[in-house]
Write an enzyme that holds these catalytic residues in place. Structure first.
Site, mmCIF file in Angstrom:
data_model
loop_
_atom_site.group_PDB
_atom_site.id
_atom_site.type_symbol
_atom_site.label_atom_id
_atom_site.label_comp_id
_atom_site.label_asym_id
_atom_site.label_seq_id
_atom_site.Cartn_x
_atom_site.Cartn_y
_atom_site.Cartn_z
ATOM 1 N N ARG A 77 0.735 -1.236 -0.021
ATOM 2 C CA ARG A 77 0.142 -0.033 0.071
ATOM 3 C C ARG A 77 0.728 1.362 -0.011
ATOM 4 N NH1 ARG A 77 -3.951 0.393 5.042
ATOM 5 N NH2 ARG A 77 -5.216 -1.173 3.917
ATOM 6 N N ARG A 146 -1.304 6.990 9.586
ATOM 7 C CA ARG A 146 -1.686 6.494 8.450
ATOM 8 C C ARG A 146 -1.670 7.612 7.319
ATOM 9 N NH1 ARG A 146 -3.736 1.513 8.250
ATOM 10 N NH2 ARG A 146 -3.088 0.058 10.176
ATOM 11 N N LYS A 230 -3.734 2.319 14.978
ATOM 12 C CA LYS A 230 -3.509 2.935 13.997
ATOM 13 C C LYS A 230 -4.189 4.488 14.149
ATOM 14 C CE LYS A 230 -6.236 0.218 11.249
ATOM 15 N NZ LYS A 230 -7.153 -0.627 10.497
ATOM 16 N N LYS A 232 -5.444 8.028 12.215
ATOM 17 C CA LYS A 232 -5.811 8.479 10.836
ATOM 18 C C LYS A 232 -6.113 9.974 10.976
ATOM 19 C CE LYS A 232 -7.347 4.107 9.024
ATOM 20 N NZ LYS A 232 -8.482 3.452 8.626
ATOM 21 N N CYS A 452 -15.329 -2.379 -0.499
ATOM 22 C CA CYS A 452 -14.002 -2.646 -0.038
ATOM 23 C C CYS A 452 -13.408 -3.835 -0.924
ATOM 24 C CB CYS A 452 -13.868 -3.031 1.418
ATOM 25 S SG CYS A 452 -14.751 -4.467 1.996
ATOM 26 N N CYS A 458 -8.745 -10.066 1.130
ATOM 27 C CA CYS A 458 -8.525 -9.678 2.511
ATOM 28 C C CYS A 458 -9.033 -10.873 3.352
ATOM 29 C CB CYS A 458 -9.820 -8.747 2.912
ATOM 30 S SG CYS A 458 -9.958 -8.220 4.506
ATOM 31 N N CYS A 497 -16.942 -7.331 5.823
ATOM 32 C CA CYS A 497 -16.794 -7.414 7.600
ATOM 33 C C CYS A 497 -17.005 -5.955 8.061
ATOM 34 C CB CYS A 497 -15.468 -8.025 7.797
ATOM 35 S SG CYS A 497 -14.243 -6.855 8.191
ATOM 36 N N CYS A 501 -13.980 -0.201 6.073
ATOM 37 C CA CYS A 501 -13.001 0.228 5.234
ATOM 38 C C CYS A 501 -13.457 0.822 3.898
ATOM 39 C CB CYS A 501 -12.064 -0.989 4.494
ATOM 40 S SG CYS A 501 -11.116 -1.870 5.671
HETATM 41 FE FE1 SRM Z 1 -9.176 -1.155 6.163
HETATM 42 C C1 SRM Z 1 -7.922 -3.876 7.930
HETATM 43 C C2 SRM Z 1 -8.451 -2.692 3.384
HETATM 44 C C3 SRM Z 1 -9.529 1.828 4.716
HETATM 45 C C4 SRM Z 1 -10.738 0.071 8.922
HETATM 46 N N1 SRM Z 1 -8.246 -2.636 5.619
HETATM 47 C C5 SRM Z 1 -7.850 -3.943 6.518
HETATM 48 C C6 SRM Z 1 -7.222 -4.935 5.848
HETATM 49 C C7 SRM Z 1 -5.633 -4.735 5.829
HETATM 50 C C8 SRM Z 1 -7.463 -6.334 6.459
HETATM 51 C C9 SRM Z 1 -6.413 -7.039 7.189
HETATM 52 O O1 SRM Z 1 -6.305 -6.208 8.200
HETATM 53 O O2 SRM Z 1 -5.937 -7.985 7.001
HETATM 54 C C10 SRM Z 1 -7.792 -4.620 4.317
HETATM 55 C C11 SRM Z 1 -6.925 -4.890 3.192
HETATM 56 C C12 SRM Z 1 -7.726 -5.687 2.355
HETATM 57 C C13 SRM Z 1 -7.072 -6.116 0.684
HETATM 58 O O3 SRM Z 1 -7.058 -7.225 0.555
HETATM 59 O O4 SRM Z 1 -6.542 -5.312 0.299
HETATM 60 C C14 SRM Z 1 -8.230 -3.110 4.503
HETATM 61 N N2 SRM Z 1 -8.826 -0.482 4.354
HETATM 62 C C15 SRM Z 1 -8.467 -1.375 3.154
HETATM 63 C C16 SRM Z 1 -8.687 -0.480 1.793
HETATM 64 C C17 SRM Z 1 -7.802 -0.763 0.875
HETATM 65 C C18 SRM Z 1 -10.404 -0.467 1.559
HETATM 66 C C19 SRM Z 1 -10.749 0.183 0.118
HETATM 67 O O5 SRM Z 1 -11.591 -0.223 -0.346
HETATM 68 O O6 SRM Z 1 -10.063 1.069 -0.178
HETATM 69 C C20 SRM Z 1 -8.566 1.003 2.468
HETATM 70 C C21 SRM Z 1 -6.921 1.189 2.469
HETATM 71 C C22 SRM Z 1 -6.814 2.711 2.715
HETATM 72 C C23 SRM Z 1 -5.374 3.230 2.765
HETATM 73 O O7 SRM Z 1 -5.007 3.688 1.777
HETATM 74 O O8 SRM Z 1 -4.611 3.566 3.834
HETATM 75 C C24 SRM Z 1 -9.001 0.896 4.076
HETATM 76 N N3 SRM Z 1 -9.953 0.627 6.628
HETATM 77 C C25 SRM Z 1 -10.035 1.524 5.916
HETATM 78 C C26 SRM Z 1 -11.159 2.679 6.486
HETATM 79 C C27 SRM Z 1 -11.359 4.018 5.811
HETATM 80 C C28 SRM Z 1 -10.706 5.259 6.187
HETATM 81 O O9 SRM Z 1 -9.427 4.790 6.769
HETATM 82 O O10 SRM Z 1 -10.901 6.295 5.766
HETATM 83 C C29 SRM Z 1 -11.290 2.295 7.771
HETATM 84 C C30 SRM Z 1 -12.507 2.791 8.694
HETATM 85 C C31 SRM Z 1 -11.800 3.940 9.284
HETATM 86 C C32 SRM Z 1 -11.207 3.513 10.582
HETATM 87 O O11 SRM Z 1 -10.048 3.040 10.490
HETATM 88 O O12 SRM Z 1 -11.917 3.570 11.651
HETATM 89 C C33 SRM Z 1 -10.641 0.873 7.796
HETATM 90 N N4 SRM Z 1 -9.272 -1.811 8.126
HETATM 91 C C34 SRM Z 1 -9.884 -1.244 9.230
HETATM 92 C C35 SRM Z 1 -10.021 -1.864 10.327
HETATM 93 C C36 SRM Z 1 -10.788 -1.556 11.569
HETATM 94 C C37 SRM Z 1 -10.034 -0.571 12.495
HETATM 95 C C38 SRM Z 1 -10.417 -0.383 13.786
HETATM 96 O O13 SRM Z 1 -10.238 0.738 14.303
HETATM 97 O O14 SRM Z 1 -11.310 -1.478 14.445
HETATM 98 C C39 SRM Z 1 -9.185 -2.931 9.864
HETATM 99 C C40 SRM Z 1 -8.756 -4.130 10.987
HETATM 100 C C41 SRM Z 1 -7.849 -3.958 11.858
HETATM 101 O O15 SRM Z 1 -7.248 -2.895 11.944
HETATM 102 O O16 SRM Z 1 -7.519 -4.682 12.857
HETATM 103 C C42 SRM Z 1 -8.896 -2.813 8.678
HETATM 104 FE FE1 SF4 Z 2 -11.398 -6.539 4.571
HETATM 105 FE FE2 SF4 Z 2 -13.277 -6.158 6.488
HETATM 106 FE FE3 SF4 Z 2 -11.812 -4.188 5.155
HETATM 107 FE FE4 SF4 Z 2 -13.243 -5.242 3.827
HETATM 108 S S1 SF4 Z 2 -14.079 -4.143 5.347
HETATM 109 S S2 SF4 Z 2 -11.368 -4.751 3.335
HETATM 110 S S3 SF4 Z 2 -13.469 -7.315 4.554
HETATM 111 S S4 SF4 Z 2 -11.254 -5.950 6.640
#
Ligand code: SRM
Ligand code: SF4
Length: 646
Positions: A77, A146, A230, A232, A452, A458, A497, A501
Site C-alpha cells: 500500500r 496512516r 492505527k 488517521k 472494499c 482480505c 466485514c 474500510c
Molecule cells: Fe481497512 C484492515 C483494506 C480503509 C478500517 N483494511 C484492513 C485490511 C488490511 C485487512 C487486514 O487487516 O487483514 C484490508 C486489506 C484488504 C485487501 O485485500 O486489500 C483493508 N482499508 C482497506 C482499503 C484498501 C479499503 C478500500 O476499499 O480502499 C483502505 C485502505 C486505505 C489506505 O490507503 O490506507 C482501507 N480501513 C479503511 C478505512 C477507511 C478510512 O480510513 O478512511 C477504515 C475505517 C476507518 C477507521 O479506521 O476507523 C478501515 N481496516 C479497518 C480496520 C478496523 C480498524 C478499527 O479501528 O477497528 C481493519 C482491521 C484492523 O485494523 O484490525 C482494517
Molecule cells: Fe477486509 Fe473488512 Fe476491510 Fe473489507 S472491511 S477490506 S472485508 S477488513
C-alpha cells in the site's frame, strides 16, 4: 488555567503485540532476518512488523485447498498524502502490478494505491522501485499515523485547497517514522530522499514539548512501541467533506482570512468506524469538535493530541485502543484538558463553519492556474482493462504520454492533473477511444458507491464486497426504477466485514458482511456523510434484497419532502433518519407488494393506521376467528356498519 504536564500511566504487563513492537528495534526485526530466508512467508511476528512497512501477508482465498499450504502473497500500500502520485510513481506501480502483482492496481478509500499478489521474493524489488520513484509505503499500515487525506482537487485559485494539500504533506512528514529500518531493509541502507521536508516540520519534530517528545529515542514522537493502534488524520477546507472528515481520528479544517491567508485550523477528533459484530463495546463514532489552533501552533497541538493517545490509549485491549474510545470514555472536556497539558496552553474555541458537502470532482474542471484536471471514475478503485473500458492501458498511456501527476480521491477515483488547454482535446479523444463515459452518463448509484476489496485477498472478509457490488447496484437500480423513482439515487457502501474500510456507516444505505451471503443493513446516513447511519436490519440474506427494500423505497416515494420546484427532494438517507426506524418498520409490516396485492385493485393498496383499545382488538379478533374471516375484513365490516348507522 492549564494542568501541569501529564505523567502517562505505566503499563502493568505488555501485551504480546506491544512487547513485539518494543523488541523490534524500531521496526527492524524480525522482518530484516526473515526477508533473507528462502521461504514464501513471514512468521506471525514478522507479519505484524511488516505492516508498518506498508505490506500485508495475505493468501488468495479462492485458491485455498484443505490440507494444503495457502497461496501466500503480499499486498503493498502506498503512503500518498492528499492522494498525490507523481507520474513516475504511477508508471512504476503499473509495472510492478504487471511484473510482480496480479496485474491490477487499486485506488483506496484513503487516497493510496494498493497492489496485490506480490510474492515474498519480489517484495524488496517492488518496495525499492516505489521509493526510487518518489513513493513510499512506510507507515501505510501499522500502529502509527496512516496516509494523511485532503480534498484532492487542485483548485489553485482557491488558497484553502492548496493549504490543505500542503499541510497534509507537512502532517505526514511530521508523523513519519524516523527509524532507519525502512531504508536498511528495502534499499540496503541507501537513503533516497523523495521530497524535501518543510523546515518548520523538521524543527517541530524535535521541539521540546511538555511531555510530547520521547528524548534520546530514534522515534522522538512515537517512542519504542509506536501508537497503541492505527491513527488517521486529514486536512480539509470549510464545506468540503470529500474526505469523510467525521470518520478520522484527527481532522484539521483550514481557516483563512478574507484574503485567503492561512490563520489557523479548526480541530475535530475521535472519529473512527471499525467495529466487531456482537461486541457492543465496539462502535463507529463521529469525530467531535475540539477547538481552534493558530497556524503557528498547529504542530504543537498535533503532537499533543498524538502524545495523549500514545500515552493514554489502551495498549492492553486492541479492540478498545483507537482514540475514539479514549474520547468516548473520558468525554471531550477531559480529553481537551489532557491535550492542553501537553500543548502547554488552552485550546481556543471552535470557529463557525459552513455545512459540509460531499464532492467527487469527476469530469473536466479548471485548476485556476490556466490548466485543467479530469476526474476519472474507477469502479471500486480497481484499475484494470475490461472489454468495455481499457482503464489500465488508458491511465498508463495518459500518464506516460503527457507526464500527468495523479491525485487519488477518497472515493476510489483518480484526478488527472496539470492538463494544459492544448492537451484537452486530444485527451478527450483518448478517453472516448478507451471507453470512458462522461460522469453525467454514469448511474449516480454507481458513481457514489464504494466497496472494499474483501474476497479473495482480505483475510478478514466474511462476505463478498467488491466482486458483488456491481450486481447489487444493478438490482437496486431495477428496483428503484420499478417503484417509480427512476431518477433517484443515494449513497451505497458495502464491506465484507464490520471493520468499515469503505466507510459504510456513513452511507445512506450501508451493507456490512455478517455471515456468508448476508449483510447487516444500515440506514439513515446523509448524502454528505455528516451523520452516522444506524443498524436497520441485523441480517439481510442478499437474495431478499428486493423484498426488504421495496417497502422502504415505496414509503420514501410517497412521504418524502419534495421542497421547492427544481430542488432535489429529500434524500433517502435523510428521509429514513427523519421518519425513524419505527415508522419504517410499521410501514413495512403492513406493506403489500404489487405482486401480492388484492385482485382488482389498481396499483398498491393504500393502508392507514387506526388506534383501537386492547379490549376492542380482542373482541374483533374473537369475532374474526369465530367467523373464519380475516381480522382486517371483520374490522372493515364493523366500521362500515357503524358508518351506515352512526
Ligand atoms: Fe481497512 C484492515 C483494506 C480503509 C478500517 N483494511 C484492513 C485490511 C488490511 C485487512 C487486514 O487487516 O487483514 C484490508 C486489506 C484488504 C485487501 O485485500 O486489500 C483493508 N482499508 C482497506 C482499503 C484498501 C479499503 C478500500 O476499499 O480502499 C483502505 C485502505 C486505505 C489506505 O490507503 O490506507 C482501507 N480501513 C479503511 C478505512 C477507511 C478510512 O480510513 O478512511 C477504515 C475505517 C476507518 C477507521 O479506521 O476507523 C478501515 N481496516 C479497518 C480496520 C478496523 C480498524 C478499527 O479501528 O477497528 C481493519 C482491521 C484492523 O485494523 O484490525 C482494517
Ligand atoms: Fe477486509 Fe473488512 Fe476491510 Fe473489507 S472491511 S477490506 S472485508 S477488513
Amino acid at each position: 488555567m492549564v494542568a501541569s504536564p501529564p505523567s502517562a500511566p505505566k503499563d502493568l504487563k505488555l501485551s504480546k503485540l506491544e512487547a513485539l513492537k518494543q523488541r523490534s528495534h524500531h521496526l527492524r526485526e524480525p522482518v530484516a532476518t526473515e526477508l533473507l530466508q528462502p521461504t514464501n512467508r513471514f512468521s506471525e511476528d514478522g507479519i505484524q512488523i511488516l505492516k508498518f512497512h506498508g505490506s500485508y501477508q495475505q493468501d488468495n482465498r479462492d485458491n485455498r485447498i484443505k490440507g494444503q499450504e495457502k497461496d501466500f502473497q503480499f499486498m503493498l500500500r502506498t503512503r500518498s498524502p492528499a492522494g498525490y502520485i507523481p507520474p513516475e510513481l504511477y508508471l512504476t506501480l503499473d509495472n510492478i502490478a504487471n511484473e510482480y502483482g496480479n496485474g491490477t492496481l487499486r485506488a483506496t478509500t484513503r487516497q493510496g494505491f494498493q497492489l496485490h499478489g506480490i510474492l515474498k521474493k519480489n517484495l524488496k524489488a517492488a518496495i525499492a522501485a516505489i521509493v526510487r520513484s518518489m513513493g513510499s509505503t512506510l507507515g501505510a499500515c501499522g500502529d502509527l499515523n496512516r496516509n494523511v487525506m485532503a480534498p484532492p482537487a487542485p483548485f489553485h485559485n482557491r488558497p484553502e485547497y492548496d493549504i490543505a494539500y500542503d499541510y497534509a504533506h507537512r502532517l505526514a512528514d511530521l508523523l513519519t517514522p524516523q527509524t532507519g529500518a525502512y531504508y536498511e531493509i528495502w534499499l540496503d541502507g541507501e537513503k533516497v530522499i523523495s521530497a524535501e521536508e518543510h523546515p518548520e516540520v523538521k524543527a517541530a519534530r524535535l521541539k521540546n514539548g511538555t511531555g510530547t517528545l520521547i528524548h534520546q529515542n530514534e522515534e522522538p514522537i512515537y517512542g519504542d512501541r509506536y501508537m497503541p493502534r492505527k491513527f488517521k488524520c486529514c486536512v480539509t477546507v470549510p464545506g468540503d467533506n470529500s474526505v469523510d472528515l467525521f470518520s478520522q481520528d484527527l481532522t484539521l479544517v483550514v481557516i483563512t482570512n478574507d484574503r485567503g491567508k492561512l490563520q489557523g485550523f479548526n480541530i475535530f477528533a475521535g472519529g473512527g468506524l471499525g467495529r466487531t459484530h456482537n461486541k457492543e463495546e465496539t462502535f463507529a463514532r463521529m469525530a467531535d469538535a475540539i477547538g481552534y489552533v493558530a497556524a503557528a501552533d498547529v504542530y504543537d497541538l498535533v503532537k499533543a493530541i498524538v502524545a495523549t493517545q500514545r500515552d493514554y490509549g489502551d495498549r492492553q485491549v486492541r479492540r478498545h485502543a483507537r482514540l475514539k474510545y479514549l474520547i468516548h470514555d473520558w468525554g471531550v472536556a477531559k480529553f481537551k484538558a489532557k491535550v492542553e497539558a501537553y500543548f502547554g496552553k488552552a485550546i481556543a474555541p471552535f470557529r463557525p463553519l459552513p455545512l459540509f458537502k460531499y464532492q467527487d470532482f469527476l469530469g473536466w474542471h479548471p485548476q485556476g492556474d490556466g490548466k485543467f484536471f479530469y476526474g476519472l471514475a474507477i469502479a471500486n478503485g480497481r484499475v484494470q482493462d475490461t472489454k468495455e473500458l481499457r482503464l489500465k492501458s488508458l491511465l498508463y498511456k495518459l500518464v506516460s504520454d503527457f507526464n500527468l501527476p495523479l491525485r487519488v480521491t477518497p472515493n476510489q477515483n483518480v484526478l488527472l492533473c496539470d492538463i494544459s488547454p492544448d492537451q484537452q482535446a486530444v485527451i478527450q479523444v483518448l478517453l472516448d477511444q478507451y471507453g470512458v463515459i462522461a460522469p453525467e452518463a454514469i448511474d449516480p448509484l454507481e458513481r457514489y458507491a464504494m466497496a472494499c476489496p474483501a474476497l479473495p485477498t482480505c483475510g478478514l472478509a466474511i462476505t463478498e464486497s467488491e466482486r458483488i457490488i456491481p450486481s447489487i447496484l444493478g438490482r437496486l437500480r431495477a428496483l428503484i426504477d420499478r417503484v417509480g423513482l427512476k431518477h433517484e439515487h443515494f449513497v451505497v457502501r458495502m464491506t465484507g466485514c464490520p471493520n468499515g474500510c469503505a466507510r459504510p456507516y456513513l452511507a445512506e444505505l450501508g451493507f456490512v458482511g455478517i455471515k456468508p451471503n448476508t449483510y447487516q443493513t444500515w440506514l439513515g446516513g446523509s448524502p454528505d456523510q455528516t451523520r452516522l447511519a444506524e443498524v436497520y436490519m441485523e441480517q439481510l440474506p442478499i437474495d431478499q434484497l428486493e423484498a426488504v427494500l421495496e417497502p422502504l423505497l415505496v414509503f420514501y416515494k410517497d412521504k418524502r419532502e419534495v421542497g421547492a420546484k427544481g430542488d432535489r427532494p429529500e434524500s433517502f438517507g435523510d428521509f429514513c433518519h427523519r421518519v425513524g426506524f419505527d415508522a419504517l418498520r410499521t410501514f413495512t409490516s403492513q406493506y403489500q407488494s404489487k405482486g401480492t396485492k388484492a385482485k382488482g385493485t389498481k396499483g398498491r393498496a393504500k393502508r392507514y393506521r387506526i388506534d383501537i383499545r386492547d379490549d376492542q382488538y380482542q373482541q374483533l379478533k374473537t369475532l374474526a376467528e369465530a367467523r373464519g374471516e380475516s381480522l382486517a375484513a371483520v374490522t372493515r365490516a364493523a366500521i362500515a356498519a357503524y358508518l351506515d348507522h352512526p
